[in-house]
Enzyme design. Sequence first.
Site, mmCIF file in Angstrom:
data_model
loop_
_atom_site.group_PDB
_atom_site.id
_atom_site.type_symbol
_atom_site.label_atom_id
_atom_site.label_comp_id
_atom_site.label_asym_id
_atom_site.label_seq_id
_atom_site.Cartn_x
_atom_site.Cartn_y
_atom_site.Cartn_z
ATOM 1 N N GLY A 237 0.776 -1.129 0.153
ATOM 2 C CA GLY A 237 -0.163 -0.127 -0.169
ATOM 3 C C GLY A 237 0.694 1.076 -0.092
ATOM 4 O O GLY A 237 2.285 0.923 0.499
ATOM 5 N N GLN B 107 2.855 9.990 1.136
ATOM 6 C CA GLN B 107 4.267 9.241 2.203
ATOM 7 C C GLN B 107 5.247 10.084 0.859
ATOM 8 O O GLN B 107 6.835 9.675 0.557
ATOM 9 C CB GLN B 107 4.136 7.719 1.810
ATOM 10 N N CYS C 140 5.497 -0.146 7.912
ATOM 11 C CA CYS C 140 5.686 1.377 6.720
ATOM 12 C C CYS C 140 6.291 1.120 5.865
ATOM 13 O O CYS C 140 7.319 1.301 6.999
ATOM 14 C CB CYS C 140 4.382 2.030 7.945
ATOM 15 N N LEU C 141 6.398 1.689 4.791
ATOM 16 C CA LEU C 141 7.749 2.401 4.055
ATOM 17 C C LEU C 141 8.549 3.600 4.895
ATOM 18 O O LEU C 141 9.665 3.893 4.304
ATOM 19 C CB LEU C 141 6.950 2.465 2.972
ATOM 20 N N HIS D 244 -4.915 1.819 7.977
ATOM 21 C CA HIS D 244 -3.035 1.909 7.847
ATOM 22 C C HIS D 244 -2.891 2.980 6.129
ATOM 23 O O HIS D 244 -2.953 4.175 6.725
ATOM 24 C CB HIS D 244 -2.310 0.657 7.075
ATOM 25 N N GLU D 245 -3.758 3.046 5.259
ATOM 26 C CA GLU D 245 -3.663 3.905 4.314
ATOM 27 C C GLU D 245 -3.785 5.220 4.616
ATOM 28 O O GLU D 245 -3.320 6.266 4.709
ATOM 29 C CB GLU D 245 -3.713 3.016 3.137
ATOM 30 N N HIS E 84 -2.946 7.575 6.884
ATOM 31 C CA HIS E 84 -1.814 8.677 6.791
ATOM 32 C C HIS E 84 -2.412 10.019 5.931
ATOM 33 O O HIS E 84 -1.915 10.769 6.332
ATOM 34 C CB HIS E 84 -0.741 7.888 5.374
HETATM 35 O O1 GNR Z 1 4.042 -3.027 2.408
HETATM 36 C C1 GNR Z 1 2.636 -1.960 3.717
HETATM 37 N N1 GNR Z 1 3.248 -3.321 4.880
HETATM 38 C C2 GNR Z 1 1.804 -3.633 5.800
HETATM 39 C C3 GNR Z 1 1.859 -4.588 6.706
HETATM 40 C C4 GNR Z 1 0.978 -4.371 7.220
HETATM 41 C C5 GNR Z 1 0.066 -3.485 7.865
HETATM 42 C C6 GNR Z 1 0.575 -2.518 6.902
HETATM 43 C C7 GNR Z 1 0.920 -2.333 5.904
HETATM 44 S S1 GNR Z 1 1.360 -0.927 4.827
HETATM 45 C C8 GNR Z 1 2.739 -1.114 3.855
HETATM 46 C C9 GNR Z 1 3.159 -0.109 3.639
HETATM 47 C C10 GNR Z 1 3.114 1.399 3.327
HETATM 48 O O2 GNR Z 1 3.910 1.814 4.968
HETATM 49 N N2 GNR Z 1 1.803 1.959 3.664
HETATM 50 O O3 GNR Z 1 1.106 3.027 4.265
HETATM 51 NI NI NI Z 2 2.751 3.245 6.073
#
Ligand code: GNR
Ligand code: NI
Length: 170
Positions: A46, A51, A94-95, A136-137, A140
Amino acid sequence: MARLPILVAPDPRLKQKAAAVGAVDDALRALMDDMLETMYAAPGIGLAAPQVGVLKRVLVIDIARDDEPKAPLRMVDPEIIGASDEDCVYEEGCLSVPEHYADVTRPAWVTVAYLDESGRRREQTFDGLLATVVQHEMDHLDGILFIDHLSSLKRNMILRKLLKSREKKA
Ligand code: GNR
Ligand code: NI
């Protein structure tokens, strides 16, 4: 198509609330394609526009594995219009918080209203990993990182480590 640099916490841009888009145009479609390319290359499942330094309410997701056909999702101005009472715990990463992982509790399913890449309004219910990633997204877009769901002790420990590794690289 282009790969975009991904911001790493702590960065003030990751703490801001992103602005509603309203209408989907070619420039926005190009941004979403660049975000998907960036996400696949990272690799991640995601990516939200903040980001990559774009403070717009835009996100992309693809949880398909390498051996599965690609299944990209593009969402503009997403809103949660329903959520389960039942919660689910998932170990998140999270990246923008590289190399740190922690359990986060969220509703097990959510119904989301959003504009797709053609500007059409859609409503879709997500469960399992997709429910976690959508939430999660969407966090952000409001300047919230998964570490904001942890205790301040854990959060500050992670932020200190990220700052230290940034100093080492600089
Ligand atoms: O790549 C991602 N893996 C992930 C694993 C568990 C819960 C959420 C994520 S999202 C993350 C990529 C990211 O930072 N998206 O904002
Ligand atoms: Ni993230």
